[in-house]
Design a protein around this motif. Structure first.
Motif, short mmCIF file in Angstrom:
data_model
loop_
_atom_site.label_atom_id
_atom_site.label_comp_id
_atom_site.label_asym_id
_atom_site.label_seq_id
_atom_site.Cartn_x
_atom_site.Cartn_y
_atom_site.Cartn_z
N ALA A 167 0.15 10.88 6.28
CA ALA A 167 -0.30 10.94 4.89
C ALA A 167 -1.64 10.26 4.69
O ALA A 167 -2.16 10.22 3.59
CB ALA A 167 0.76 10.30 3.99
N ARG A 168 -2.20 9.68 5.74
CA ARG A 168 -3.42 8.89 5.57
C ARG A 168 -4.56 9.73 5.00
O ARG A 168 -4.64 10.94 5.26
CB ARG A 168 -3.84 8.28 6.90
CG ARG A 168 -4.28 9.30 7.94
CD ARG A 168 -4.73 8.61 9.21
NE ARG A 168 -5.15 9.58 10.18
CZ ARG A 168 -4.42 9.98 11.20
NH1 ARG A 168 -3.20 9.50 11.36
NH2 ARG A 168 -4.87 10.87 12.05
N TRP A 218 -0.72 0.87 9.56
CA TRP A 218 0.12 2.01 9.94
C TRP A 218 -0.68 3.29 10.12
O TRP A 218 -0.11 4.35 10.36
CB TRP A 218 1.22 2.24 8.88
CG TRP A 218 2.22 1.14 8.88
CD1 TRP A 218 3.20 0.91 9.79
CD2 TRP A 218 2.33 0.09 7.91
NE1 TRP A 218 3.90 -0.22 9.46
CE2 TRP A 218 3.40 -0.74 8.31
CE3 TRP A 218 1.63 -0.23 6.75
CZ2 TRP A 218 3.78 -1.86 7.60
CZ3 TRP A 218 2.02 -1.35 6.04
CH2 TRP A 218 3.07 -2.15 6.46
N ARG A 219 -1.98 3.20 9.98
CA ARG A 219 -2.85 4.38 9.97
C ARG A 219 -2.62 5.32 11.16
O ARG A 219 -2.52 6.52 10.99
CB ARG A 219 -4.32 3.91 9.95
CG ARG A 219 -5.30 5.03 9.96
CD ARG A 219 -6.73 4.51 10.01
NE ARG A 219 -7.61 5.63 10.22
CZ ARG A 219 -8.00 6.46 9.28
NH1 ARG A 219 -7.61 6.25 8.03
NH2 ARG A 219 -8.78 7.48 9.54
N PRO A 260 -2.06 6.95 -0.76
CA PRO A 260 -3.17 7.12 0.19
C PRO A 260 -4.51 7.23 -0.52
O PRO A 260 -4.64 7.91 -1.53
CB PRO A 260 -2.83 8.45 0.88
CG PRO A 260 -1.41 8.73 0.56
CD PRO A 260 -1.12 8.05 -0.73
N CYS A 267 0.46 7.55 10.75
CA CYS A 267 0.73 8.04 9.40
C CYS A 267 0.08 9.40 9.14
O CYS A 267 -1.14 9.52 9.18
CB CYS A 267 0.23 7.02 8.37
SG CYS A 267 0.51 7.55 6.67
N CYS A 276 -5.54 0.19 7.01
CA CYS A 276 -4.08 0.06 7.04
C CYS A 276 -3.58 -0.05 8.47
O CYS A 276 -3.97 0.70 9.35
CB CYS A 276 -3.45 1.26 6.36
SG CYS A 276 -1.65 1.23 6.45
N CYS A 309 -6.45 3.38 3.21
CA CYS A 309 -5.97 3.82 4.52
C CYS A 309 -6.88 3.32 5.65
O CYS A 309 -6.41 3.13 6.77
CB CYS A 309 -5.87 5.34 4.57
SG CYS A 309 -4.66 6.01 3.38
N ARG A 348 0.86 -1.19 0.00
CA ARG A 348 0.00 0.00 0.00
C ARG A 348 0.89 1.24 0.00
O ARG A 348 1.61 1.48 0.94
CB ARG A 348 -0.87 0.05 1.25
CG ARG A 348 -1.72 -1.17 1.42
CD ARG A 348 -2.55 -0.97 2.64
NE ARG A 348 -2.76 -2.22 3.33
CZ ARG A 348 -3.88 -2.53 3.96
NH1 ARG A 348 -4.87 -1.69 4.00
NH2 ARG A 348 -4.00 -3.68 4.56
S1 SF4 Z 1 -2.42 5.06 6.23
FE1 SF4 Z 1 -0.48 5.85 5.46
S2 SF4 Z 1 0.76 4.00 5.14
FE2 SF4 Z 1 -1.36 3.33 5.30
S3 SF4 Z 1 -2.12 3.24 3.18
FE3 SF4 Z 1 -2.65 5.25 4.01
S4 SF4 Z 1 -0.92 6.57 3.37
FE4 SF4 Z 1 -0.22 4.46 3.16
#
Ligand code: SF4
Length: 172
Positions: free
Chosen positions: A169-170, A163-164, A153, A167, A161, A158, A150
């Protein structure tokens, strides 16, 4: 007697200035005591310190490490961007929490908190507690998992995800 009026005004102004300077000095002392004395720095003001934890599988060099009056260490991260309306940005929180985890692992004493310093010297505290510790451990666990591809975004990607939480950039 009218000639004494200007002196009264001068005395009042002087008193107000002294109170103002006293308040400013007191605020500096309180701030210095709560953020501690500098022990390490990454910009030449003191020797830098690399924190290495084999147990966590983590390495990091905080911008500053400060020592509180009770001996506990506090990591400080300095950012050039302006502070958010409240708290800290999620990625900054995770970064400072990781430094807290490293200090806890290497120093043996848990720091009470970490600090993010934003533009203009705005200081924000990141608590170090069981919630923060769990967040770091969970993120370390997910970082060790194979990347699942992934990269762009989008609300759909997201939303689920792993890592949300950390993150910036989400989407959505
Ligand atoms: S939350 Fe961040 S790492 Fe996860 S898909 Fe979205 S932009 Fe990518």
């Amino acid at each position: 007697m009218t000639p004494s009026l200007p002196w009264t005004a001068v005395a009042l102004l002087g008193g107000a200035l002294l109170l103002g300077i006293g308040g400013w000095a007191l605020a500096r002392i309180v701030r210095a005591r709560s953020s501690g004395a500098m022990l390490a720095a990454d910009d030449g003001r003191a020797a830098p310190v690399d924190l290495v934890s084999d147990r966590l599988g983590l390495v990091g060099r905080p911008d500053e490490i400060r020592r509180l009056r009770d001996g506990r260490l506090v990591p400080v991260e300095i950012k050039s961007r302006t502070a958010p309306a409240s708290g800290v940005f999620p990625s900054h929180r995770v970064q400072v929490e990781a430094y807290c985890a490293l200090l806890e692992s290497t120093d043996g004493r848990p720091p009470p908190y970490g600090i993010v310093v934003y533009q203009g010297g705005v200081q924000r505290v990141v608590p170090w507690n069981s919630v923060a510790r769990n967040e770091v451990l969970r993120l370390l666990e997910t970082l060790r998992a194979p990347y699942d591809g992934r990269a762009t975004p989008s609300p759909g990607k997201c939303r689920g995800c792993r890592w949300r939480d950390g993150c910036d950039a989400r989407a959505g």
